[in-house]
Design an enzyme around this catalytic site. Sequence first.
Site, PDB file in Angstrom:
ATOM      1  N   PRO A  66       0.809  -1.228   0.000  1.00 52.85           N
ATOM      2  CA  PRO A  66       0.000   0.000   0.000  1.00 52.85           C
ATOM      3  C   PRO A  66       0.838   1.273   0.000  1.00 52.85           C
ATOM      4  CG  PRO A  66      -0.100  -1.082   2.149  1.00 52.85           C
ATOM      5  CD  PRO A  66       0.577  -2.032   1.214  1.00 52.85           C
TER       6      PRO A  66
ATOM      7  N   GLU B   2       2.131  -7.593   9.046  1.00 58.13           N
ATOM      8  CA  GLU B   2       2.237  -6.154   9.259  1.00 58.13           C
ATOM      9  C   GLU B   2       3.076  -5.447   8.200  1.00 58.13           C
ATOM     10  OE1 GLU B   2       1.271  -2.631  11.089  1.00 58.13           O
ATOM     11  OE2 GLU B   2       0.495  -4.650  11.450  1.00 58.13           O
TER      12      GLU B   2
ATOM     13  N   ARG C 110      -3.436  -8.860 -20.824  1.00 55.78           N
ATOM     14  CA  ARG C 110      -4.394  -8.562 -21.893  1.00 55.78           C
ATOM     15  C   ARG C 110      -3.807  -7.594 -22.929  1.00 55.78           C
ATOM     16  NH1 ARG C 110      -7.598  -4.237 -21.577  1.00 55.78           N
ATOM     17  NH2 ARG C 110      -9.473  -5.399 -22.166  1.00 55.78           N
TER      18      ARG C 110
ATOM     19  N   ASP D  57      -9.463   1.000 -24.915  1.00 53.26           N
ATOM     20  CA  ASP D  57      -9.947   0.873 -23.543  1.00 53.26           C
ATOM     21  C   ASP D  57      -9.898   2.208 -22.816  1.00 53.26           C
ATOM     22  OD1 ASP D  57     -10.562  -1.792 -23.561  1.00 53.26           O
ATOM     23  OD2 ASP D  57      -8.634  -2.448 -22.768  1.00 53.26           O
TER      24      ASP D  57
END
Length: 246
Positions: free
Chosen positions: A90, A117, A155, A170
């Site tokens: 993150p 953690e 893809r 896209d």
Amino acid sequence: MMKIDVLSLFPEMFEGVLHSSIMKKAQEQQAASFTVTDFRDYSTNKHKKVDDYPYGGGAGMVLKPEPLFAAVEAVTKTSSSKPRVILMCPQGERFTQKKAEELAKEQHLVFICGHYEGYDERIREHLVTDEISLGDFVLTGGEVASMAIIDSVVRLLPDVLGNNQSAVHDSFSTGILEHPQYTRPATFNGLEVPPVLLSGNHAEIEKWREEQAFLRTAQRRPELLQEAPLTNHQKELYQQWIQKRD
């Protein structure tokens, strides 16, 4: 062929994703190969522990460096090119379509899926080439995030989608969102397909799609227009939209 290795404590999570739909097709066409490795197998601890308490105290457990360094060495020792070793975290760079396009040019990707953690800092500093986050939220582990990234990268490989123009148009590939799409029937519950799409006039259809893509982006994600490579027509639409908005 792109080689993709995933290091995870829960390799069973990848079974359905990597052997279905476009991922299955990519393997059948030999555009990509996938190997998922349980890095617990590289633990030197007799109990196969891969985590420990952080020095200095604190909540939670931290992934140890030894198993991950050994696992990455094992899956990259025969690599013909320098692999990109991607830490799912993150704290990492927010993932974008531009990043997907960048990674799609590589020959070998290694994804590290963490839990607990966090990671021993030496993993970040001396093992990985990239730290990537899906967004400003926290998941239980890196598995789900890595699946999303692998899907978005694979893809883009040549011929995987069948129609090479599909990925080009896209949302985000052109810097703005994709235009609205319609299919048969032309009338459904009294709802009509825009007449221009039935006209057969390809120039007018392209113009309509360009305008609709711009308007959809302006309404839903206006911040994208600040960096998007707009056409002259879209620049005119942008000025009209700004005046109308103000």
